[in-house]
Design a protein around this motif. Structure first.
Motif, short mmCIF file in Angstrom:
data_model
loop_
_atom_site.label_atom_id
_atom_site.label_comp_id
_atom_site.label_asym_id
_atom_site.label_seq_id
_atom_site.Cartn_x
_atom_site.Cartn_y
_atom_site.Cartn_z
N THR A 1 2.04 17.76 -1.57
CA THR A 1 3.42 17.62 -1.12
C THR A 1 3.55 16.61 0.03
OG1 THR A 1 3.15 19.52 0.36
CG2 THR A 1 4.06 19.95 -1.83
N ARG A 2 2.52 15.80 0.23
CA ARG A 2 2.54 14.85 1.34
C ARG A 2 3.70 13.87 1.17
NH1 ARG A 2 -2.05 10.41 1.58
NH2 ARG A 2 -0.40 9.48 2.85
N SER B 1 0.86 -1.17 0.00
CA SER B 1 0.00 0.00 0.00
C SER B 1 0.91 1.23 0.00
CB SER B 1 -0.91 0.00 1.23
OG SER B 1 -1.73 1.16 1.23
N TYR B 2 1.10 1.80 -1.20
CA TYR B 2 2.10 2.83 -1.42
C TYR B 2 1.41 4.17 -1.58
CZ TYR B 2 6.63 4.49 -3.19
OH TYR B 2 7.83 5.14 -3.35
N GLN B 3 1.46 5.01 -0.56
CA GLN B 3 0.70 6.24 -0.51
C GLN B 3 1.60 7.43 -0.84
OE1 GLN B 3 -0.38 5.54 3.54
NE2 GLN B 3 -2.28 4.49 3.01
N VAL B 4 1.23 8.18 -1.85
CA VAL B 4 2.09 9.24 -2.38
C VAL B 4 1.27 10.51 -2.62
CG1 VAL B 4 3.59 7.54 -3.48
CG2 VAL B 4 1.70 8.51 -4.78
N ALA B 5 1.98 11.59 -2.91
CA ALA B 5 1.29 12.86 -3.18
C ALA B 5 0.55 12.81 -4.51
CB ALA B 5 2.30 14.00 -3.18
N ASP B 6 1.19 12.26 -5.54
CA ASP B 6 0.62 12.20 -6.88
C ASP B 6 0.81 10.78 -7.41
OD1 ASP B 6 -0.23 12.46 -9.49
OD2 ASP B 6 1.23 14.00 -10.05
N TYR B 7 -0.22 9.97 -7.28
CA TYR B 7 -0.06 8.56 -7.66
C TYR B 7 0.21 8.40 -9.15
CZ TYR B 7 -4.69 7.89 -9.81
OH TYR B 7 -5.77 7.94 -10.65
N LEU C 1 2.01 -3.42 -6.32
CA LEU C 1 1.73 -2.32 -5.41
C LEU C 1 0.37 -1.74 -5.73
CD1 LEU C 1 4.84 -1.96 -6.69
CD2 LEU C 1 4.96 -0.21 -4.91
N ILE C 2 -0.30 -1.22 -4.71
CA ILE C 2 -1.42 -0.33 -4.92
C ILE C 2 -0.85 1.07 -4.70
CG2 ILE C 2 -3.73 0.37 -4.24
CD1 ILE C 2 -4.17 -2.41 -3.12
N ILE C 3 -0.62 1.80 -5.79
CA ILE C 3 -0.07 3.15 -5.70
C ILE C 3 -1.26 4.10 -5.62
CG2 ILE C 3 1.39 4.87 -6.81
CD1 ILE C 3 2.85 2.62 -8.24
N ARG C 4 -1.39 4.76 -4.47
CA ARG C 4 -2.59 5.57 -4.20
C ARG C 4 -2.20 6.94 -3.68
NH1 ARG C 4 -3.78 1.08 -0.14
NH2 ARG C 4 -5.72 0.87 -1.27
N GLY C 5 -3.11 7.89 -3.85
CA GLY C 5 -2.83 9.23 -3.35
C GLY C 5 -3.56 10.30 -4.14
#
Length: 376
Positions: free
Chosen positions: A309-310, A250-256, A289-293
């Motif tokens: 910018t998280r 579970s990959y949480q990013v600013a801009d998926y 991965l689930i790339i989310r954000g």
């Protein structure tokens, strides 16, 4: 996704909110929508197809390298007490301890991957107490239970664990050519070699996460049986589980979208369906991965805002194990005094759902998910 929504989903993912509390905070009646609307993304139901859930991909950030990801060499994890964490994984997941140098332990994940667990993480300050629930909410919550993905299950205390990097083996590999290709794409590679057999470079992905690219293959770091020890007693009896698959990170990013395009171009990862708030991306023959954000194509996206910018975080990791019988797995978790939070992706009872999994918590508070998924 708004900054408020991102914070709410992050709190839900880390166990600080129950399913009911999440839905109430989002202003959604609990009876109006099934959990599956929120189980894996925030663009289901009425939001699907709206401008804020724009599902178009971003253009690739640079020319594709042509590299193929063939191995997860290792995760990089930092915790407050690495010996306890390593002993836990060795007993519960049957990961083999390869080495311990007094500051970190290296473990084999099955016969296909690894994890480097470092100590020295300073525990964060305790969170502020939650606001009092609305009148009647406590009784309603007690009646319905936390349930669902990441809710309830005894997740108390602060998390003193963070995944701060991962290393992937690629092919073809030529050290000088790989370095040149990284520089050509403006990625400022930092060499990190270990003798003649292991060659690698560190770069940063769009969210600033530490990505290590190596010549790793199934023989690197695993040429001999892992017979190490961290010198502390096992926390409980070992299970008979075998970890065979990386179900998802579970990959949480600013801009998926930016991360999906980056990894597609650099490491040859295969994007899945773009849901509008996330993408289930295949990283190679070992899982995905689930790339989310946040969604930079959404009208509500504001460059430079807190949401845009998280920091990049790994909220949880799900590993596929065998054998997986839902009652037997829960019994083994219960016997060891571990939490067992059901997650079927919002698709009903764990005995009848196709996707079956439990979340539990490691000694340093990381959310570990164990599932029945053992292949793509």
């Amino acid at each position: 996704m708004s900054d408020k929504a991102a914070r709410l989903f992050n709190a839900f993912d880390r166990g600080f909110l129950t399913r009911r509390q999440l839905l109430q905070a989002l202003g959604v009646a609990v009876v109006a929508r099934p959990l599956s609307t929120f189980a894996q993304g925030s663009c289901g139901g009425a939001r699907a197809g709206t401008p804020d859930c724009n599902a178009k991909p971003l253009p690739l950030p640079f020319e594709p390298t042509g590299w193929t990801t063939v191995l997860l060499d290792h995760f990089s994890m930092q915790v407050a007490d690495y010996k306890k964490e390593a002993a836990y994984f060795a007993a519960l997941m049957n990961w083999k301890i390869r080495s311990d140098d007094g500051t970190k332990a290296l473990l084999d994940i099955g016969d296909w991957g690894g994890i480097m667990i470092r100590g020295g993480l300073t525990p964060p300050a305790p969170p502020a107490p939650p606001a009092a629930p609305p009148a009647g909410a406590a009784a309603a919550g007690a009646a319905t239970g936390g349930g669902g993905r990441g809710g309830g299950g005894g997740r108390g205390g602060a998390r003193t664990a963070v995944f701060n990097g991962f290393c992937w083996g690629i092919t073809p590999w030529d050290t000088k050519k790989v370095e040149a290709e990284l520089k050509k794409r403006g990625l400022d590679p930092v060499a990190d070699h270990d003798g003649k057999d292991f060659q690698s470079f560190h770069v940063k992905d769009p969210g600033g996460f530490d990505l290590q690219i190596s010549n790793g293959n199934s023989k690197n770091r695993r040429t001999t049986p892992a017979k190490g020890s961290v010198g502390v007693p096992a926390p409980f009896d070992s299970t008979d589980w075998k970890t065979v698959w990386l179900d998802h990170i579970s990959y949480q990013v600013a801009d998926y979208k930016a991360n999906v395009a980056f990894y597609q171009a650099l490491l040859g990862w295969k994007p899945g369906v773009d849901e509008g708030s996330q993408n289930e991306t295949q990283a190679g023959p070992m899982g995905g991965l689930i790339i989310r954000g946040g969604n930079s194509l959404a009208p509500s996206w504001v460059a430079g805002s807190p949401a845009a910018t998280r920091a990049t975080t790994i909220g949880h990791i799900s590993f596929g194990i065998t054998p997986f019988d839902p009652d037997a797995v829960k019994a083994e978790l219960d016997k060891r005094g571990l939490s067992a939070r059901v997650d079927t992706g919002g698709n009903g009872d764990i005995h009848t759902a196709t996707y079956k999994s439990y979340h539990t918590t490691t000694p340093n508070g990381f959310d570990l998910q164990i599932s029945n998924v053992i292949k793509a």
